[in-house]
Design an enzyme around this catalytic site. Structure first.
Site, PDB file in Angstrom:
ATOM      1  N   TYR A  25      -7.925  57.569  27.362  1.00 46.35           N
ATOM      2  CA  TYR A  25      -8.450  56.527  28.255  1.00 46.35           C
ATOM      3  C   TYR A  25      -7.313  55.600  28.705  1.00 46.35           C
ATOM      4  CZ  TYR A  25     -10.281  51.986  29.581  1.00 46.35           C
ATOM      5  OH  TYR A  25     -10.486  50.799  30.240  1.00 46.35           O
TER       6      TYR A  25
ATOM      7  N   LYS B  11     -14.864  54.778  30.115  1.00 46.85           N
ATOM      8  CA  LYS B  11     -14.076  53.774  29.390  1.00 46.85           C
ATOM      9  C   LYS B  11     -14.204  53.819  27.872  1.00 46.85           C
ATOM     10  CE  LYS B  11     -17.577  50.218  29.291  1.00 46.85           C
ATOM     11  NZ  LYS B  11     -17.896  48.821  29.249  1.00 46.85           N
TER      12      LYS B  11
ATOM     13  N   ILE C 148     -17.196  59.364  42.896  1.00 46.41           N
ATOM     14  CA  ILE C 148     -15.878  59.253  43.545  1.00 46.41           C
ATOM     15  C   ILE C 148     -15.148  60.597  43.580  1.00 46.41           C
ATOM     16  CG2 ILE C 148     -15.475  56.781  43.150  1.00 46.41           C
ATOM     17  CD1 ILE C 148     -13.678  57.657  40.731  1.00 46.41           C
TER      18      ILE C 148
ATOM     19  N   ASN D 134     -23.072  55.458  33.757  1.00 47.76           N
ATOM     20  CA  ASN D 134     -23.093  54.466  32.675  1.00 47.76           C
ATOM     21  C   ASN D 134     -23.719  53.157  33.146  1.00 47.76           C
ATOM     22  OD1 ASN D 134     -22.531  53.800  29.958  1.00 47.76           O
ATOM     23  ND2 ASN D 134     -20.734  52.618  30.588  1.00 47.76           N
ATOM     24  N   SER D 135     -24.693  53.267  34.040  1.00 54.29           N
ATOM     25  CA  SER D 135     -25.350  52.034  34.511  1.00 54.29           C
ATOM     26  C   SER D 135     -26.713  52.377  35.068  1.00 54.29           C
ATOM     27  CB  SER D 135     -24.482  51.324  35.555  1.00 54.29           C
ATOM     28  OG  SER D 135     -24.180  52.199  36.612  1.00 54.29           O
TER      29      SER D 135
ATOM     30  N   LEU E 182     -24.086  56.183  38.506  1.00 47.49           N
ATOM     31  CA  LEU E 182     -25.051  55.766  37.474  1.00 47.49           C
ATOM     32  C   LEU E 182     -24.839  56.497  36.140  1.00 47.49           C
ATOM     33  CD1 LEU E 182     -28.307  55.453  39.665  1.00 47.49           C
ATOM     34  CD2 LEU E 182     -26.662  53.660  39.057  1.00 47.49           C
TER      35      LEU E 182
ATOM     36  N   ASP F  93     -21.851  54.180  43.091  1.00 45.46           N
ATOM     37  CA  ASP F  93     -21.876  54.413  41.643  1.00 45.46           C
ATOM     38  C   ASP F  93     -22.694  55.679  41.371  1.00 45.46           C
ATOM     39  OD1 ASP F  93     -21.509  52.104  39.060  1.00 45.46           O
ATOM     40  OD2 ASP F  93     -22.418  54.076  38.686  1.00 45.46           O
TER      41      ASP F  93
ATOM     42  N   LYS G 245      -5.371  54.761  32.636  1.00 43.15           N
ATOM     43  CA  LYS G 245      -5.066  53.475  33.290  1.00 43.15           C
ATOM     44  C   LYS G 245      -3.585  53.402  33.643  1.00 43.15           C
ATOM     45  CE  LYS G 245      -9.147  51.888  33.218  1.00 43.15           C
ATOM     46  NZ  LYS G 245      -9.867  51.849  34.483  1.00 43.15           N
TER      47      LYS G 245
ATOM     48  N   ALA H 117     -14.954  52.173  39.157  1.00 43.84           N
ATOM     49  CA  ALA H 117     -15.583  53.399  38.635  1.00 43.84           C
ATOM     50  C   ALA H 117     -14.637  54.125  37.690  1.00 43.84           C
ATOM     51  CB  ALA H 117     -15.983  54.317  39.787  1.00 43.84           C
TER      52      ALA H 117
ATOM     53  N   SER I 227      -5.899  47.577  32.533  1.00 40.10           N
ATOM     54  CA  SER I 227      -6.242  47.066  31.208  1.00 40.10           C
ATOM     55  C   SER I 227      -4.985  46.668  30.458  1.00 40.10           C
ATOM     56  CB  SER I 227      -6.957  48.184  30.453  1.00 40.10           C
ATOM     57  OG  SER I 227      -7.028  47.888  29.083  1.00 40.10           O
TER      58      SER I 227
HETATM   59  P1  NAD Z   1     -18.983  50.266  33.031  1.00 40.59           P
HETATM   60  O1  NAD Z   1     -19.074  51.601  32.397  1.00 40.59           O
HETATM   61  O2  NAD Z   1     -20.066  49.285  32.773  1.00 40.59           O
HETATM   62  O3  NAD Z   1     -18.812  50.430  34.607  1.00 40.59           O
HETATM   63  C1  NAD Z   1     -18.187  51.552  35.206  1.00 40.59           C
HETATM   64  C2  NAD Z   1     -19.132  52.098  36.280  1.00 40.59           C
HETATM   65  O4  NAD Z   1     -18.512  53.209  36.908  1.00 40.59           O
HETATM   66  C3  NAD Z   1     -20.460  52.568  35.712  1.00 40.59           C
HETATM   67  O5  NAD Z   1     -21.514  51.949  36.435  1.00 40.59           O
HETATM   68  C4  NAD Z   1     -20.444  54.082  35.924  1.00 40.59           C
HETATM   69  O6  NAD Z   1     -21.719  54.592  36.177  1.00 40.59           O
HETATM   70  C5  NAD Z   1     -19.502  54.212  37.114  1.00 40.59           C
HETATM   71  N1  NAD Z   1     -18.789  55.498  37.221  1.00 40.59           N
HETATM   72  C6  NAD Z   1     -18.104  56.144  36.252  1.00 40.59           C
HETATM   73  N2  NAD Z   1     -17.565  57.274  36.748  1.00 40.59           N
HETATM   74  C7  NAD Z   1     -17.923  57.343  38.057  1.00 40.59           C
HETATM   75  C8  NAD Z   1     -17.689  58.275  39.090  1.00 40.59           C
HETATM   76  N3  NAD Z   1     -16.986  59.401  38.882  1.00 40.59           N
HETATM   77  N4  NAD Z   1     -18.189  58.029  40.330  1.00 40.59           N
HETATM   78  C9  NAD Z   1     -18.929  56.917  40.551  1.00 40.59           C
HETATM   79  N5  NAD Z   1     -19.197  55.999  39.605  1.00 40.59           N
HETATM   80  C10 NAD Z   1     -18.696  56.207  38.372  1.00 40.59           C
HETATM   81  O7  NAD Z   1     -17.559  49.648  32.614  1.00 40.59           O
HETATM   82  P2  NAD Z   1     -16.974  48.177  32.818  1.00 40.59           P
HETATM   83  O8  NAD Z   1     -16.807  47.566  31.480  1.00 40.59           O
HETATM   84  O9  NAD Z   1     -17.710  47.462  33.863  1.00 40.59           O
HETATM   85  O10 NAD Z   1     -15.519  48.552  33.327  1.00 40.59           O
HETATM   86  C11 NAD Z   1     -15.200  48.615  34.709  1.00 40.59           C
HETATM   87  C12 NAD Z   1     -13.762  49.076  34.852  1.00 40.59           C
HETATM   88  O11 NAD Z   1     -12.909  48.175  34.159  1.00 40.59           O
HETATM   89  C13 NAD Z   1     -13.504  50.457  34.261  1.00 40.59           C
HETATM   90  O12 NAD Z   1     -12.578  51.144  35.074  1.00 40.59           O
HETATM   91  C14 NAD Z   1     -12.884  50.129  32.917  1.00 40.59           C
HETATM   92  O13 NAD Z   1     -12.053  51.159  32.455  1.00 40.59           O
HETATM   93  C15 NAD Z   1     -12.095  48.877  33.243  1.00 40.59           C
HETATM   94  N6  NAD Z   1     -11.819  48.020  32.062  1.00 40.59           N
HETATM   95  C16 NAD Z   1     -12.855  47.637  31.259  1.00 40.59           C
HETATM   96  C17 NAD Z   1     -12.592  46.855  30.128  1.00 40.59           C
HETATM   97  C18 NAD Z   1     -13.704  46.438  29.210  1.00 40.59           C
HETATM   98  O14 NAD Z   1     -13.413  46.050  28.070  1.00 40.59           O
HETATM   99  N7  NAD Z   1     -14.971  46.465  29.631  1.00 40.59           N
HETATM  100  C19 NAD Z   1     -11.274  46.475  29.835  1.00 40.59           C
HETATM  101  C20 NAD Z   1     -10.252  46.873  30.691  1.00 40.59           C
HETATM  102  C21 NAD Z   1     -10.540  47.652  31.811  1.00 40.59           C
HETATM  103  N1  UFG Z   2     -13.834  45.092  15.896  1.00 43.65           N
HETATM  104  C1  UFG Z   2     -14.453  45.007  14.662  1.00 43.65           C
HETATM  105  N2  UFG Z   2     -15.680  45.589  14.525  1.00 43.65           N
HETATM  106  C2  UFG Z   2     -16.321  46.230  15.542  1.00 43.65           C
HETATM  107  C3  UFG Z   2     -15.675  46.300  16.798  1.00 43.65           C
HETATM  108  C4  UFG Z   2     -14.428  45.731  16.938  1.00 43.65           C
HETATM  109  O1  UFG Z   2     -13.908  44.440  13.728  1.00 43.65           O
HETATM  110  O2  UFG Z   2     -17.438  46.743  15.328  1.00 43.65           O
HETATM  111  C5  UFG Z   2     -12.520  44.438  16.078  1.00 43.65           C
HETATM  112  C6  UFG Z   2     -11.400  45.388  16.451  1.00 43.65           C
HETATM  113  O3  UFG Z   2     -10.808  45.948  15.312  1.00 43.65           O
HETATM  114  C7  UFG Z   2     -10.467  44.460  17.239  1.00 43.65           C
HETATM  115  C8  UFG Z   2     -11.425  43.474  17.912  1.00 43.65           C
HETATM  116  O4  UFG Z   2     -12.634  43.535  17.162  1.00 43.65           O
HETATM  117  O5  UFG Z   2      -9.647  43.732  16.354  1.00 43.65           O
HETATM  118  C9  UFG Z   2     -11.738  43.809  19.357  1.00 43.65           C
HETATM  119  O6  UFG Z   2     -12.165  45.162  19.438  1.00 43.65           O
HETATM  120  P1  UFG Z   2     -12.858  45.751  20.763  1.00 43.65           P
HETATM  121  O7  UFG Z   2     -13.224  47.171  20.483  1.00 43.65           O
HETATM  122  O8  UFG Z   2     -13.929  44.839  21.224  1.00 43.65           O
HETATM  123  O9  UFG Z   2     -11.695  45.657  21.845  1.00 43.65           O
HETATM  124  P2  UFG Z   2     -10.229  46.282  21.871  1.00 43.65           P
HETATM  125  O10 UFG Z   2      -9.265  45.147  21.943  1.00 43.65           O
HETATM  126  O11 UFG Z   2     -10.033  47.276  20.813  1.00 43.65           O
HETATM  127  O12 UFG Z   2     -10.235  47.090  23.251  1.00 43.65           O
HETATM  128  C10 UFG Z   2     -10.812  46.557  24.461  1.00 43.65           C
HETATM  129  C11 UFG Z   2     -11.376  47.721  25.272  1.00 43.65           C
HETATM  130  C12 UFG Z   2     -10.266  48.599  25.746  1.00 43.65           C
HETATM  131  C13 UFG Z   2      -9.265  47.781  26.489  1.00 43.65           C
HETATM  132  C14 UFG Z   2      -8.757  46.649  25.636  1.00 43.65           C
HETATM  133  C15 UFG Z   2      -7.813  45.756  26.400  1.00 43.65           C
HETATM  134  O13 UFG Z   2     -12.285  48.474  24.488  1.00 43.65           O
HETATM  135  O14 UFG Z   2     -10.787  49.574  26.611  1.00 43.65           O
HETATM  136  O15 UFG Z   2      -9.855  45.857  25.194  1.00 43.65           O
HETATM  137  O16 UFG Z   2      -8.374  45.376  27.589  1.00 43.65           O
HETATM  138  F1  UFG Z   2      -8.229  48.575  26.838  1.00 43.65           F
END
Ligand code: NAD
Ligand code: UFG
Length: 338
Positions: A149, A84, A59, A35-36, A33, A31, A153, A81, A124
């Site tokens: 974004y 997002k 990466i 975003n962590s 770091l 990682d 994916k 990684a 996603s």
């Molecule tokens: P996160 O940001 O907490 O974790 C991603 C990690 O990747 C972070 O620790 C960041 O430091 C690291 N990173 C980013 N770019 C990098 C690079 N170039 N090299 C090495 N490390 C790198 O996000 P998360 O919520 O844990 O999401 C993990 C994965 O799942 C992501 O690919 C995200 O797009 C995907 N995803 C997340 C959600 C969601 O709602 N959280 C939904 C669908 C898909």
């Molecule tokens: N919402 C609010 N107020 C806020 C935040 C969100 O009303 O402050 C509402 C949104 O309009 C939506 C719902 O809450 O109806 C969920 O919103 P999120 O932003 O939590 O999630 P999304 O479904 O928009 O998107 C998330 C991730 C995307 C991912 C998607 C599907 O952010 O990256 O889920 O996995 F692609």
């Protein structure tokens, strides 16, 4: 198995590392770091009693990857990684395409060169765009994404599909997550967004802890039971366990597989507020705001394929998701800075 987890100190990655270690797998986290926080590694050790190897690196740096794969014969990579933040990706598309797509191509090249051809990828539900139907099955056509974004994916899925066609030794599992929330029941690891949260649950917990004044509900005129947007919220620990189950698919040598990881149950924004208040006893003041650009009425999974083929099913309900999100936030009001 020996597993390289990219993005393993992030929100979903850290929970997955806990489940991998608990099942006896050997884990290296890579990682950068961006975003962590490195202290996540200490927390993982405190929860599991095992310290995963940690490599701070990117990466996009092929030398870093080549060294890792030369030093250790990994059985598989779980690839979290990536960047997002939907809004940021609209402002800085090249940063997203470079980090997520160029980074992934780099990773796949290094893996192939070192004979590690098993990968699980964090995709996603966003790849379905405005879904053609709900509940969404894996057969639902991919749609038009509303932001860069989402396109990263969708494009990475295509890259992995083409790779598996070109070389039968590759096995890739594309996991399409719905909306992960919640935290490990210990309250020691959880979601730790930078700045004002974009996503619903971290916004709610920051209102609850007093960091934010009130929740803005984005629109109450959607075509749903109460007018607010409906999503399929899934506990991050269930999601993490889904990755451990998906490893079996790689061992079976089955080429490309795609699974929805969701619960199959949709909840509206106001349902979440109500369940959070009931689960925690904390009131969430809210105001109705205009719709947020790019949002859809409803999105929830048909997760039956994962149950049939991986033996995986989400077990944790909405109250547990709310209670666990709250425990993490309450115990760590400033994330890992406490
Ligand atoms: P996160 O940001 O907490 O974790 C991603 C990690 O990747 C972070 O620790 C960041 O430091 C690291 N990173 C980013 N770019 C990098 C690079 N170039 N090299 C090495 N490390 C790198 O996000 P998360 O919520 O844990 O999401 C993990 C994965 O799942 C992501 O690919 C995200 O797009 C995907 N995803 C997340 C959600 C969601 O709602 N959280 C939904 C669908 C898909
Ligand atoms: N919402 C609010 N107020 C806020 C935040 C969100 O009303 O402050 C509402 C949104 O309009 C939506 C719902 O809450 O109806 C969920 O919103 P999120 O932003 O939590 O999630 P999304 O479904 O928009 O998107 C998330 C991730 C995307 C991912 C998607 C599907 O952010 O990256 O889920 O996995 F692609």
């Amino acid at each position: 198995m020996k597993i390289l987890v990219t993005g393993g100190t992030g929100y979903i990655g850290s929970h997955t590392v806990v489940e991998l270690l608990t099942e006896g797998h050997e884990v290296t986290i890579l990682d950068n770091l961006s975003n962590s926080d490195k202290r996540v590694v200490d927390r993982i050790e405190a929860i599991t009693g095992v310290r995963p190897d940690f490599e701070e690196g990117d990466i996009r740096n092929k030398d870093t990857l080549d060294k890792l794969f030369s030093d250790t014969a990994y059985d598989a990579v779980i690839h979290f990684a990536g960047l997002k933040a939907v809004g940021e990706s609209v402002q800085k598309p090249l940063m997203y395409y470079e980090n997520n797509i160029a980074g992934t191509v780099n990773l796949l090249k290094s893996m192939g060169e070192h004979g590690c051809k098993n990968i699980i990828f964090s995709s996603s539900a966003t790849v379905y765009g405005t879904p053609a139907f709900v509940p969404i099955t894996e057969e639902c056509p991919k749609g038009t994404c509303t932001n860069p974004y989402g396109w990263t994916k969708s494009m990475i899925e295509q890259i992995m599909t083409d790779l598996c066609i070109s070389d039968k030794e590759w096995n890739a599992v594309l996991l399409r997550y719905f909306n992960p929330i919640g935290a490990h029941e210990s309250g020691m690891i959880g979601e730790n967004p930078n700045g004002i949260p974009n996503n619903l649950m971290p916004y709610v917990t920051q209102v609850a802890v007093g960091r934010l004044k009130e929740l803005g509900v984005f629109g109450n005129d959607y075509n749903t039971h109460d007018g607010t947007g409906v999503r399929d919220y899934i506990h991050v620990v269930d999601l993490a366990i889904g990755h451990v189950k998906a490893l079996s698919k790689l061992k079976a040598g089955s080429g490309l597989s795609v699974y929805n990881l969701g619960t199959g149950q949709g909840y509206s924004v106001l349902d979440i507020v109500k369940n959070f208040e009931e689960a925690t006893g904390v009131k969430i003041p809210y105001v109705i705001k205009p719709r947020r650009a790019g949002d859809i009425d409803e999105c929830y999974a048909d997760p039956s394929k994962a149950e049939k083929e991986l033996g995986w099913k989400a077990e944790r309900g909405i109250k547990e998701m709310c209670a666990d999100s709250w425990r993490w936030q309450k115990n760590n009001p400033n994330g890992y800075d406490d």
